[in-house]
Design an enzyme around this catalytic site. Structure first.
Site, PDB file in Angstrom:
ATOM      1  N   HIS A 190       0.698  -1.202   0.085  1.00  0.00           N
ATOM      2  CA  HIS A 190      -0.088   0.068  -0.097  1.00  0.00           C
ATOM      3  C   HIS A 190       0.960   1.285   0.069  1.00  0.00           C
ATOM      4  O   HIS A 190       0.261   2.117  -0.300  1.00  0.00           O
ATOM      5  CB  HIS A 190      -0.788  -0.146   1.186  1.00  0.00           C
ATOM      6  CG  HIS A 190      -2.289   0.581   1.143  1.00  0.00           C
ATOM      7  ND1 HIS A 190      -2.331   1.683   0.035  1.00  0.00           N
ATOM      8  CD2 HIS A 190      -3.460   0.219   1.229  1.00  0.00           C
ATOM      9  CE1 HIS A 190      -3.642   2.085  -0.088  1.00  0.00           C
ATOM     10  NE2 HIS A 190      -4.233   1.193   0.645  1.00  0.00           N
TER      11      HIS A 190
ATOM     12  N   ASP B 144      -2.437   1.969  -4.429  1.00  0.00           N
ATOM     13  CA  ASP B 144      -3.748   2.128  -3.855  1.00  0.00           C
ATOM     14  C   ASP B 144      -4.671   1.348  -4.420  1.00  0.00           C
ATOM     15  O   ASP B 144      -4.596   0.547  -5.405  1.00  0.00           O
ATOM     16  CB  ASP B 144      -4.222   3.784  -3.870  1.00  0.00           C
ATOM     17  CG  ASP B 144      -3.209   4.666  -2.895  1.00  0.00           C
ATOM     18  OD1 ASP B 144      -2.635   4.166  -2.130  1.00  0.00           O
ATOM     19  OD2 ASP B 144      -3.381   5.849  -3.422  1.00  0.00           O
TER      20      ASP B 144
END
Lengths: 437, 329
Positions: free
Chosen positions: A410, A414
Site C-alpha cells: 500500500h 492504492d
C-alpha cells in the site's frame, strides 16, 4: 601465490558454503577452470578461478558456511612453492571472519560439548541425567555446537556404516542433536538406494519411528527465504484484492493451441503470465518497486515466477515478458523452472523482477494470499480452476472459475489502481483473444 | 542340578559357611556377627556352628578390628571382616588403603593379605547422608584392592566364595535393600570368577550397564517401561567393579551402538566414569550416540523421602537417558 577467498556470487550473498571441491590438493588448475561448486543463498554456482596455478590447500570444509571474503583455498604459481606465509595470513584473516561466532574454546571443546544434551528438553529434567559435568557448564557449551558452525557431525558408528556402504554422508541431513548424522540417517539413505545417497537434506531426513519431532537444519536457501519473508510480512503493508475469472475461454484457448501446436505444449500458466504481461503494460503503477523514498515504475515487464523446489522457493525472472509471444514465454518458463529445480540458475536469472506470479492452481488451492516479493509492489496468487454454480442472466449454470488474488504494497499502490489492474487482467483472461491486442 | 530358593542374606551365609567348612583358616569377625546372628542376620547360626573362635564379635572399633584382620591375613589366616555398614569402613579407611591394599607390594611380595571386607553399602531406606555412602568408587581407586558388588543371591554366593579364596584384599559390597531378595540357586557348590560381567537381559537397541540395586531397578522398573515403547534394552551387570570386565561390556555396546550407565553413587569420578572412559576407547567406531550416565545428584543424600527420591536415580531418569541415546527425545 594466490589466497582464494569466498567470492560474492550474488548481490545478497553474505555467506556461502563449498558444495564440492572440483579439484584435489596438489592438482594443477588452469585459468577459467572450476575450483569448486559453491552454495549461495540462491543457487549452487560453479566458481572459476581466474588465474592458473596449483591447488595447495583447502582452508574450509564442504558444507561449512563461510563469510564472503574469507580465505577458502591456497593456490600457488609453482607446484612446490612455500606458502606458509599465505597460510598464516589466511588463518589470521579467517579467525575474526568466521561465519559462526563460536568462541575458539567452544569449538575446541565440541567433542566434549557434543555429549552435552543439546536436546535435553527442560531444565526441570533432573540434571544428574546426561550432563557430563556441571549443568551450568553444559548449558553454556551446548549452543556452540548448534548447527551453523558448518561442521558436518556424524556419529562414529554412522560414519562406519556409511563408509561400509560407500555412501557420501557429507550432505545427509542429521536427525540427531545439532544435526548430528546418526546411524538411522545412514540406514535410511542406504535403504533409499544410490540415487538418494547424496539426497538433499530435507528429502533425506527420515522421521524416526516414535520420535516426537526431527530437527531439520536450515539450508542457506531456507535461511534466505526465512529472512526475506519475515521482513516482507512484517514491514510491508499488504492489502489483497480477489477477483473471480470465468475460465471457460481460457481453457478453450489452451485446448485450441494444443490442437494446433501440440509441440509448443502451452500451459495455463503460460497464458496467465502472458495475460499479466499485457495487463501490466497498461498499468505501470502495478509494475513497480517501492524503494523507500520513491516508487520506481518499469517500462519493461520482468515477471518473477515462483518455483517450488525441494530446497525451497525460488523465483526465476522472465525478462521483457510484454515483448514476447506465448511460444517464447512458454519455452523460457520451462527452461527457468528446470534450472531452478536443479539449482543451476545464474544470479541474473533470479535477480530483479518487477512483478511476481505464484500459481498453486495445480495443487487444488481455491484461493490464497501471497507475500510480496520485495521490493516489488505486487504479487499475484493464482488459484485452481473449479466447476461451480454461476449466475448467468437470471439463471444458474455450471461455470469454470478461477480466483486471482493480488497482494499490493500500500505504500506504492492504492486500492483503486490495484482494482483497475485486476479488471484489465480479468478481461484479458476471461477472453484470451484479447492477448492478440 | 538341584535348585534351592534362598534369600540374598542366606546365599551369603551359605558362601561363608561352605568356605569355613572347606578351609579352617577362614573366620568371620565384626560387630554383632555372633551373639546377635548379624545385624542383618547374614551370619545367622554361624556362632553356634563354628564357635566363638571363628565367629568373633568385636567392639565398635572398625579401625582396630580391620587392622586385626589385616594382621591375621598377613600371618596366614583368611579373615572375613564384616562392616555393619560400609559407611563404617571409612573409620578403617587408613587400614584398608595403607595396609590391606599395599602390604603385599611394600613387603616385596612377602605378605599377601587374603581377606574379605564385606557389608552393605549405598543408600537404604532413609538412612540419611552419613549412612548412604556409595563407597565403591573410593575403594576401586586404590591399587591392590578388588571391589565386588553382586546384585542377585546367585551372584552373591558364587562371588563371595571366590573372594574368600582370593589372595588379595577384596571389598565385597552388599545392599541392605537386597538382603530379602530371593532366587532359586543351585544346591550344589559353584563359584563365579571375579571380573566377569553377566548379561541379565538380552536386547538389541541399547545397552544398560548397572550393578547392585540399580540392576534391580532397571530389570523390574525400567525394562518394562522400555518394552512398552518397543525398545529392547540389554541389561549387563559387571558384578565386579574391579577387575572390570571391559570386554563383556564392550561386546554388548558393539551390538547395540549405545549405552546408558547407571550407578547409585555420585557422578564425579564415579564408577560409571571409568566404564564410560574405557568404552569410548574400546567402542569408539561403534557408538552412535555419546554414552549417557545416570547417577545420584551432587548433594549429601537427604533424609527426607521426597528429597531422597529426587536425589537417587529413578526409573524415569533412566528411561529418559535411554531415549536420549536413541535420539527419541
Amino acid at each position: 601465490m594466490n589466497l582464494v577467498t569466498m567470492p560474492s556470487l550474488s548481490p545478497t550473498m553474505e555467506v556461502g558454503a563449498i558444495s564440492l571441491w572440483k579439484k584435489k590438493v596438489g592438482e594443477p588448475i588452469a585459468a577459467g577452470e572450476v575450483l569448486a561448486e559453491i552454495e549461495t543463498d540462491k543457487a549452487v554456482v560453479e566458481f572459476q578461478l581466474a588465474d592458473e596455478g596449483f591447488v595447495r590447500e583447502f582452508l574450509v570444509q564442504p558444507g561449512q558456511e563461510i563469510a564472503v571474503g574469507t580465505p577458502i583455498a591456497i593456490v600457488t604459481d609453482a607446484a612446490d612453492e612455500d606458502y606458509s606465509a599465505a597460510l598464516a595470513q589466511a588463518k589470521a584473516a579467517s579467525a575474526p571472519q568466521a561465519a559462526a561466532p563460536a568462541a575458539p574454546s567452544a569449538a575446541e571443546g565440541s567433542a566434549v560439548a557434543a555429549q552435552a544434551p543439546a536436546a535435553l528438553p527442560a531444565p526441570a529434567a533432573r540434571p544428574a541425567v546426561a550432563q557430563p559435568s556441571a549443568p551450568a557448564a553444559a548449558a553454556v557449551a551446548a549452543p556452540a555446537t548448534a548447527p551453523g558452525d558448518g561442521r558436518v557431525r556424524i556419529s562414529p558408528y554412522a560414519r562406519k556404516l556409511a563408509e561400509a556402504g560407500q555412501l557420501d554422508w557429507h550432505r545427509l541431513a542429521g536427525s540427531g542433536p545439532g544435526g548430528r548424522i546418526v546411524s538411522r540417517d545412514v540406514e535410511a539413505a542406504l535403504a533409499a538406494g544410490p540415487g538418494a545417497a547424496v539426497a538433499t537434506p530435507p528429502a533425506a531426513a527420515p522421521f524416526p519411528a516414535g520420535a516426537a519431532y526431527a530437527d531439520v537444519p536450515l539450508t542457506l536457501m531456507r535461511k534466505a527465504i526465512a529472512r526475506k519473508m519475515s521482513e516482507a510480512k512484517q514491514t510491508v503493508p499488504h492489502f489483497q484484492l480477489t477477483r473471480k475469472v470465468r475460465a471457460e475461454r481460457l481453457l478453450e484457448a489452451r485446448a485450441g493451441l494444443k490442437e494446433s501446436f501440440p509441440e509448443l505444449a502451452i500451459t495455463l500458466n503460460d497464458l496467465i503470465v502472458k495475460g499479466c504481461a499485457a495487463a501490466l503494460r497498461r498499468h505501470p503503477a502495478i509494475n513497480s518497486q517501492f524503494l523507500g523514498d520513491r516508487v520506481r515504475r518499469f517500462s519493461a515487464v520482468d515477471i518473477a515466477v515462483a518455483v517450488g523446489t525441494e530446497e525451497g522457493l525460488v523465483t526465476p525472472v522472465l525478462r521483457n515478458a510484454e515483448q514476447k509471444g506465448l511460444a517464447q514465454i512458454s519455452q523460457e518458463l520451462r527452461a527457468l523452472g528446470e534450472r531452478a529445480r536443479e539449482r543451476k540458475l545464474a544470479p541474473e536469472e533470479y535477480q530483479g523482477g518487477t512483478f511476481t506470479i505464484s500459481n498453486l492452481g495445480m495443487f487444488g488451492v481455491d484461493e490464497f494470499n501471497a507475500i510480496i516479493n520485495t521490493p516489488q509492489a505486487c504479487i499475484l496468487a493464482v488459484a485452481g480452476i473449479v466447476r461451480e454454480p454461476v449466475v448467468e442472466g437470471d439463471a444458474l449454470a455450471i461455470g469454470r472459475t478461477m480466483n486471482l488474488t493480488l497482494s499490493s504494497d500500500h505504500r506504492a499502490v492504492d486500492g483503486v489502481a490495484a482494482a483497475q489492474f485486476m479488471e484489465t487482467l480479468v478481461r484479458i483472461l476471461s477472453n484470451p483473444v484479447a492477448l492478440t491486442l | 542340578m538341584t535348585l534351592q530358593k534362598v534369600l540374598f542374606r542366606e546365599a551369603l551365609n551359605q558362601a561363608m559357611c561352605e568356605e569355613m567348612e572347606r578351609d579352617a583358616n577362614v573366620f568371620l569377625m565384626g560387630e554383632e556377627v555372633g551373639e546377635y546372628d548379624g545385624p542383618y542376620k547374614v551370619s545367622q547360626g554361624m556362632l553356634a556352628r563354628f564357635g566363638p573362635k571363628r565367629v568373633v564379635d568385636t567392639p565398635i572399633s572398625e579401625n582396630a578390628f580391620c587392622g586385626l584382620g589385616i594382621g591375621a591375613a598377613m600371618t596366614g589366616l583368611r579373615p572375613i571382616v564384616e562392616f555393619m555398614s560400609l559407611n563404617f569402613s571409612l573409620v578403617a579407611f587408613d587400614q584398608i588403603v595403607s595396609n590391606a591394599a599395599k602390604t603385599l607390594y611394600m613387603s616385596g611380595g612377602q605378605f599377601p593379605v587374603p581377606m574379605v571386607m564385606r557389608g552393605p553399602g549405598g543408600a537404604a531406606a532413609q538412612v540419611a547422608a552419613q549412612h548412604s555412602n556409595c563407597v565403591e568408587s573410593y575403594f576401586a581407586q586404590v591399587p591392590g584392592l578388588k571391589v565386588v558388588m553382586p546384585s542377585t543371591p546367585y551372584d552373591a554366593k558364587g562371588l563371595l566364595k571366590t573372594a574368600i579364596r582370593d589372595d588379595n584384599p577384596v571389598i565385597f559390597i552388599e545392599n541392605e535393600l537386597l538382603y530379602g531378595v530371593s532366587q532359586e540357586i543351585p544346591a550344589e557348590e559353584y563359584l563365579i570368577p571375579l571380573g566377569q560381567a553377566h548379561v541379565r537381559v538380552e536386547g538389541s537397541d541399547v545397552t544398560l550397564i548397572a550393578y547392585s540395586r540399580m540392576a534391580h531397578l532397571l530389570e523390574s522398573g525400567v525394562l518394562p517401561e522400555l518394552r512398552k515403547e518397543g525398545i529392547r534394552a540389554e541389561l549387563v551387570d559387571p558384578r565386579t567393579i574391579k577387575p572390570l570386565d571391559l570386554e563383556g561390556l564392550a561386546r554388548s555396546v558393539r551390538k547395540t551402538h549405545r549405552a546408558v550407565i547407571v550407578e547409585e553413587g555420585h557422578r564425579f569420578c564415579g564408577v560409571g566414569a571409568e566404564i564410560a572412559d574405557r568404552l569410548y576407547s574400546a567402542c569408539f567406531d561403534d557408538l552412535d550416540a555419546p554414552l549417557v550416565r545416570v547417577t545420584q545428584q551432587e548433594n549429601p543424600l537427604p533424609y527426607s523421602k521426597p528429597l531422597e527420591t529426587a536425589s537417587l536415580p529413578q526409573v524415569a531418569d533412566v528411561v529418559q537417558a535411554v531415549k536420549q541415546v536413541l535420539y527419541r527425545l
